[in-house]
Design an enzyme around this catalytic site. Sequence first.
Site, PDB file in Angstrom:
ATOM      1  N   SER A 178      -2.524   5.744  -0.202  1.00 42.66           N
ATOM      2  CA  SER A 178      -3.549   4.730   0.062  1.00 42.66           C
ATOM      3  C   SER A 178      -4.467   5.221   1.181  1.00 42.66           C
ATOM      4  O   SER A 178      -4.015   5.753   2.190  1.00 42.66           O
ATOM      5  CB  SER A 178      -2.892   3.407   0.467  1.00 42.66           C
ATOM      6  OG  SER A 178      -2.089   2.898  -0.578  1.00 42.66           O
TER       7      SER A 178
ATOM      8  N   ASN B  99       0.860  -1.180   0.000  1.00 44.12           N
ATOM      9  CA  ASN B  99       0.000   0.000   0.000  1.00 44.12           C
ATOM     10  C   ASN B  99       0.897   1.231   0.000  1.00 44.12           C
ATOM     11  O   ASN B  99       1.517   1.566   1.013  1.00 44.12           O
ATOM     12  CB  ASN B  99      -0.921   0.008   1.222  1.00 44.12           C
ATOM     13  CG  ASN B  99      -2.065  -0.968   1.089  1.00 44.12           C
ATOM     14  OD1 ASN B  99      -3.072  -0.680   0.451  1.00 44.12           O
ATOM     15  ND2 ASN B  99      -1.893  -2.145   1.688  1.00 44.12           N
ATOM     16  N   GLU B 100       0.988   1.884  -1.147  1.00 49.61           N
ATOM     17  CA  GLU B 100       1.900   3.001  -1.325  1.00 49.61           C
ATOM     18  C   GLU B 100       1.339   4.283  -0.714  1.00 49.61           C
ATOM     19  O   GLU B 100       0.146   4.369  -0.403  1.00 49.61           O
ATOM     20  CB  GLU B 100       2.156   3.211  -2.821  1.00 49.61           C
ATOM     21  CG  GLU B 100       2.756   2.015  -3.534  1.00 49.61           C
ATOM     22  CD  GLU B 100       4.201   1.742  -3.116  1.00 49.61           C
ATOM     23  OE1 GLU B 100       4.829   2.648  -2.543  1.00 49.61           O
ATOM     24  OE2 GLU B 100       4.689   0.627  -3.358  1.00 49.61           O
ATOM     25  N   PRO B 101       2.194   5.298  -0.509  1.00 50.86           N
ATOM     26  CA  PRO B 101       1.690   6.599  -0.047  1.00 50.86           C
ATOM     27  C   PRO B 101       0.512   7.068  -0.896  1.00 50.86           C
ATOM     28  O   PRO B 101       0.531   6.973  -2.122  1.00 50.86           O
ATOM     29  CB  PRO B 101       2.908   7.511  -0.220  1.00 50.86           C
ATOM     30  CG  PRO B 101       4.075   6.598  -0.016  1.00 50.86           C
ATOM     31  CD  PRO B 101       3.662   5.299  -0.643  1.00 50.86           C
TER      32      PRO B 101
END
Length: 665
Positions: free
Chosen positions: A187, A183-185
């Site tokens: 999300s 879950n990348e920045p």
Amino acid sequence: MNLNLSSQIVLNNISEEFYHPKTAVDRSEITRCEKIPTDIFATIQEGAVTIADQVQQEILSKQKRQQYCVLGLGTGKSLIPIYDELIRRHKEEGLSFKNVIVFNLYEYFPLKAGTTVSSLQQLKKHLLDHVDINPVHIFSPDGSIQQEFVQEHCRKYEEKIKNCGGMDMLLLGIGRMGNIASNEPGSGLTSTSRLILIDNVSREEMTMSFGTNEIVPPCSITVGVGTILQAKKIYLAAWGEEKADIIQKTVEERITDTIPASFLQTHNDAHVIIDLAAGSKLTRIIHPWLVASCTWTDKLVRSALVWLCQKTKKPILKLTNKDYNENGLSELLALYGSAYNANIKIFNDLQHTITGWPGGKPDADDTYRPERALPYPKRVIVFSPHPDDDVISMGGTLRRLIQQGHDVHVAYETSGNIAVGDEEVVRFMHFINGFNQLFGNNEDRVIREKYQEIKEFLKNKKEGDLDNRDILTIKGLIRRGEARTASTFNNIPLDHVHFLDLPFYESGKIEKLPMSEADVHVVQQLLQKIQPHQIYVAGDLADPHGTHRKCTDAVLAAIEEEKEQGAQWLDDCRVWMYRGAWAEWEIENIEMCVPMSPEELRAKRNAILKHQSQMESAPFLGKDERLFWQRAEDRNRATAQLYDDLGLACYEAMEAFVEYKGFRV
């Protein structure tokens, strides 16, 4: 033989009461800044055992009730020690996984047939293939499906989790950007399973985790933050200095979607398990006076005063009693009697770290100097993990040692061959082939045949293919040539340049072999030959590829072996740790700081630039896109600026060192 001595370095500076409180009251006091329950352990193994205990307890509890234990598992490097411990318990203590259901937290997309870059394959490699889990109880997103079916696939994956009663426990690592389970920045708090684009920094981390040059796919199908937070228990593990900054932000700062891990603050049973290095930026470790009364060591006082100077924007000698009282440092006034006394003490301590004589100044009073005057000249070994770390991290000090008449040896510990691009091989092979045609009438059959063979190999090489041994050898030769050129530029005799080629590095992959006694013996032989009075080793253990740590562990283990064998030369030897490429020493820990003039800084840059293969295409730059010579200069200037801001001498740049005293204990 202890092959992990570097993990103990941080212990020299931290009181146990701040990472292992004796009572619940003590714990509540020192963790007041932390918004997620966080346990700090002296070693990675202790932390891994603690999480494994919780997993085992959950599995056994479910077994007694004849229920399934549903685990959500990630595949980051931080989880491998935990999986190793669970495998050990299965094989040696009979821990069964027959009642365990596993949900893999993410899978790469799109996956090509036969690819080795698979999150599920890694999970099997590190855990599932070694325990007695039923294969039908292993679930994972499918990275090979067509894109138009991904959304429906994610919906069904969520349904599977719910049909199993939700996840009882979830194990996570954390990326340098605060990403969890891919879950990348950006999300969101309520995000569910979905297709997501992988950030470049995350892709680089994943490539290193998988230990292959094969390109990580651009996307992943990941379990969302909202789904993660529905797990009954969550454990996030992180080890090493490279995770310290993001752990501090995750645990102590506000919740934000730019750091997805910070959403764990909203969970009622989330736990962060870290080692001392990963916890080094938490308030209770870096600024303990803000959360509890302290036992004031010289280093802690220095740290507090530097912090106070930065907060008040004053140099040390201008701090007042009022500054101390208003910022929670009244204990120091009681200890020293006045701000003036404390200021003078720390000012002098810092002033004494500055020296233009890193090998000691002969015929001078060395009472307050970092290095002793005698013996002179000193035999010196600079250990460089890669063939350019010596000039990147201590190029100015290296030149100073040589100019001041010391007998300096440089030991390049690894070949650095995987950091050379294919275009460099092509360029050198063109030169060799052209040289053979012009001056050898094209008669050297070996050159002709090898040139064609390498040309054909590179022509057919696909993304992710590993280099063969010939290519790796040529890449190693390129880096050797650059190292020799830089050493000659620094006036180091070539018979003082040693290429150790430690065995652990020669895997041909990003993931290296375990460092072993064979590596230690190579280093030990050099130590026995030189019997140095000074040793310089890499102390920047936050390098993302882990080579620096392994190289330093090999040197420290070799020193320990020499100590065990009663080597007398150790009685008159000091070991200094440098940093430079990835981080700089905190000023409270600096014990020797070597200034550089503008001319000396320029000479250092020129030595770094001799490593031409690393100028534009060096891998593993991380989120810092500056080249290594730029990083080094900026850090050296920043260190000098810090000393200047504190009211000390003003220089163009400075290189900092910390003494390693572990072998004297």
